[in-house]
Structure formats: C-alpha cells, structure tokens
Design a protein around this motif. Sequence first.
Motif, short mmCIF file in Angstrom:
data_model
loop_
_atom_site.label_atom_id
_atom_site.label_comp_id
_atom_site.label_asym_id
_atom_site.label_seq_id
_atom_site.Cartn_x
_atom_site.Cartn_y
_atom_site.Cartn_z
N THR A 26 0.81 -1.21 -0.08
CA THR A 26 0.09 -0.01 -0.10
C THR A 26 0.75 1.10 -0.03
N ARG A 27 2.14 1.38 -0.48
CA ARG A 27 3.05 2.31 -0.28
C ARG A 27 2.56 3.27 -1.51
N ARG A 28 2.64 4.56 -1.06
CA ARG A 28 2.23 5.65 -1.99
C ARG A 28 3.12 6.02 -2.97
N LYS A 29 2.71 6.88 -3.86
CA LYS A 29 3.71 7.46 -4.79
C LYS A 29 4.09 8.86 -4.51
N VAL A 30 5.62 9.00 -4.57
CA VAL A 30 6.03 10.37 -3.89
C VAL A 30 6.07 11.20 -5.05
N VAL A 31 5.57 12.33 -5.07
CA VAL A 31 5.40 13.40 -6.00
C VAL A 31 6.63 13.92 -6.22
N VAL A 32 7.42 14.03 -7.42
CA VAL A 32 8.59 14.87 -7.42
C VAL A 32 8.20 16.20 -7.82
N THR A 33 8.85 17.20 -6.95
CA THR A 33 8.57 18.71 -7.22
C THR A 33 9.47 19.57 -7.55
N GLY A 34 9.59 20.31 -8.34
CA GLY A 34 10.77 21.27 -8.57
C GLY A 34 11.52 20.82 -9.68
N ALA A 35 12.14 21.77 -10.44
CA ALA A 35 12.92 21.33 -11.44
C ALA A 35 14.13 20.59 -11.27
N ARG A 93 13.50 15.13 -1.41
CA ARG A 93 14.63 16.13 -1.27
C ARG A 93 15.29 15.68 -0.27
N GLN A 94 16.73 16.03 -0.20
CA GLN A 94 17.56 15.71 1.02
C GLN A 94 17.62 17.41 2.01
N ASP A 95 17.44 18.30 1.28
CA ASP A 95 17.60 19.65 2.18
C ASP A 95 16.12 19.95 2.56
N ILE A 96 15.46 19.95 3.83
CA ILE A 96 14.24 19.88 4.04
C ILE A 96 14.00 21.13 4.97
N THR A 97 15.22 22.27 4.95
CA THR A 97 14.82 23.32 5.77
C THR A 97 14.27 24.43 5.26
N GLU A 98 14.04 24.62 4.02
CA GLU A 98 13.35 25.83 3.43
C GLU A 98 13.83 26.96 3.92
N ASP A 99 12.82 27.74 4.59
CA ASP A 99 13.29 29.12 5.26
C ASP A 99 13.20 29.00 6.78
N LYS A 100 13.07 27.82 7.28
CA LYS A 100 12.87 27.87 8.84
C LYS A 100 14.33 28.10 9.67
N ARG A 191 5.08 22.64 3.48
CA ARG A 191 5.53 21.54 3.68
C ARG A 191 7.28 21.50 4.31
N TYR A 192 7.44 22.34 4.89
CA TYR A 192 8.68 22.67 5.57
C TYR A 192 9.22 21.39 6.44
N LEU A 193 10.57 21.02 6.64
CA LEU A 193 10.90 20.03 7.37
C LEU A 193 10.33 18.81 7.18
N ARG A 194 10.08 18.44 5.88
CA ARG A 194 9.56 17.19 5.45
C ARG A 194 10.37 17.00 4.05
N GLY A 195 10.63 15.37 4.29
CA GLY A 195 11.21 15.02 2.95
C GLY A 195 11.42 13.36 2.97
N THR A 209 18.68 19.85 7.87
CA THR A 209 17.53 20.20 8.38
C THR A 209 17.83 21.03 9.59
N ILE A 210 16.83 21.42 10.58
CA ILE A 210 17.14 22.04 11.78
C ILE A 210 17.30 21.41 13.08
N PHE A 211 18.04 21.42 14.17
CA PHE A 211 17.60 21.00 15.31
C PHE A 211 15.96 21.28 15.69
N PRO A 212 15.34 20.06 16.03
CA PRO A 212 13.80 20.18 16.21
C PRO A 212 13.71 21.16 17.72
N GLY A 213 12.74 21.68 17.70
CA GLY A 213 12.20 22.45 19.07
C GLY A 213 11.31 21.27 19.69
#
Length: 343
Positions: A26-35, A93-100, A191-195, A209-213
Amino acid sequence: MVLTGVLPRFRAMTENQGPKHKRDLTRRKVVVTGAGAVAAVGVAGGVAAGAFAGGTGKKTPTPKASSTSSEVCYTLTSETTEGPYYIDADKLRQDITEDKEGIPLTLSLRVIDNETCKPIVNAAVDVWQCDALGLYSGYESLSSGGGGGSAPTDAPSGTPTGEPPTDAPSGAPSGGTGGGGGHEEPTDDKRYLRGTWKTDRQGRVTFKTIFPGWYRGRCVHIHTKVHVDGTWTDAGYEGGTTCHTGQFFFDEESVLASAEVEPYSTSTTERTTLTDDTIYDQSGTTGGLLKLKYDKKNIAKGVIGSITMGVDPEATHTGTDDAVQPGASESATDTASPSASAS
C-alpha cells in the motif's frame, strides 16, 4: 473543505509479489516537485552519503550473542507511533530546511538488515519534524507549539498528554499516548521540514534540516519511515511497503544547549524530558537515540546526528496500529491535558 496546494495522494502496486515478498503493498507514490528533482532521483545513490559536509553516518552496532550457532549482528530498532502529522505524499529532497530558522542539523542515517547486517539499498526514507517552536508544516493550526504564548496550566510539568475526549472541540489535535492516535488531514499547504530520499549502496541517506524544537507532552524528536520493495521512477517512488516506523531522539545535554539559542529560547512551552517521554523506550541507540557531534561551547554552529537503523525488510509496520509506546501508563493518561498532542 478542499485544501488548495495540498499534494494529492497516489497508491501503486508493485508487480514483484513472489513467495518471499507477500506484503500488503500500500506504499504511496512520492510526487517529485521542482525542476531537477527527476534528475536527482537517478543520482541519489551516488550523492546521498556525502551531500552535506560532516555527514559520516558511522555505524554503531550493538551486537548480541545468540543461543544458536548463528549470531544476531544488530539489535532491531524500536518501532514507534507514526503520530497524527504524517503526510503520505511528501517532497523528494535531502534539504528539508526551506526558510525555517534554527540550529543547522545534518542527519546522517544508515539502514541495514538487522539479521544479515547487509545494507538495504534503494529504500525510501521519510523524515518529518516540528520547527524550532514546535509547529508542524501542514498542521500549523493544530500544532501545540509555544512561541510567544503561554503554556496551559492544567497539567503538571513533564506529564505526558493524552487523547482528546470524544466531545473535544473541533481543531483539538489527536495523538495522545495510545497507538498512532488517528491521522489528521492537513490544514495548510506548507511542507517545510519534510522530505523523502533514497539510500545508497551502503544503505546511507543524509538530510539537511534544523535541530527540532519541542511542544507540550513530548521530548525533542524527529519522525521517520523506511519503505522497501518499491520502484524508483521518473515520477518518484511507487509501490512497496513500510518496514519501519520510528523516531529519533536527542540527549538532554544537547536540548538544554539548544534552549539557549534563538529562536528556541523564545519558546514558553513546558518541555518533557527524555526520561519522562512516553514514546522513547530508554534503550539508547536501539530506541532511536542519535549520536550527536557539535561544539559544546557553541551548538549554534551546527550539529551532526547519526544512527544506524536495524530493520526487518520482511516486516510491515505502519505505525498506526502496531506501534508500542513503552512509557505510556494508565495513570499518566488519566492526568494528562486533553488539548495537546503527543506525536
């Protein structure tokens, strides 16, 4: 209500269903986003381990003797609850930080078969976490983060939170101390801090990523899932099944150090310690405790967290109905606040 911007879910079935792989596919399909994301899939195995400086991902096995002539080479990593804030269509993606904002964290992981010690290649590894103030993307209105607010006073400090009653007001997050707590549908399109990323030939994968709070009722942690037997395509990852659902944890010394750094220092939310957490089973690496490296005089420079996960690739663990939470107790649940989430 239709949520704009929320990624759709996809389900796919693998064609390889031989006797050895009779799974609930039942594994989902990961949607690839971004060029460039499609191209990244093709080279994931070559770049995952060294994508970020300092990510060594050293193996830290904990061997144990067997009563037979064979020997179990690695302890099976503990299964835990998925929590209510998992999104089953995340970004590849590997970098899940975005602008956090937060202390930089390089998360260096390795996935191996706990019986053979062989690396599990081409697995899809999900990670998701809250930000420095305890908020989850996709669920900001439900998250119990505490930046700038005051923590509720109806539960003692360190007391785990429980499940909301059936008459809880709309918007009260679920989760609590039992099972997966029921999945919540996303309330926003962030969708920040997810990947999700692919393990290489050595079973390694690295995330930036960043150290979680923290938020009320839980110690500092990061969620993870490992999916196997799926297929990587130009569109993402299809089919397969989930062989591990777990969480990564941080020792108290590192958390106390992070609490002195902005924006963590602005949080007014009471914090649950590692020893009081109802999810962490106090077993060290087996339970998901990360090995951390950082400048003890200046944690703000960044942290490297590494761990080897020993998993059973033949198992199926969704984290919603088969997870064990060793620290949960009836008394703790009875005294918990019904308005906060444990995930």
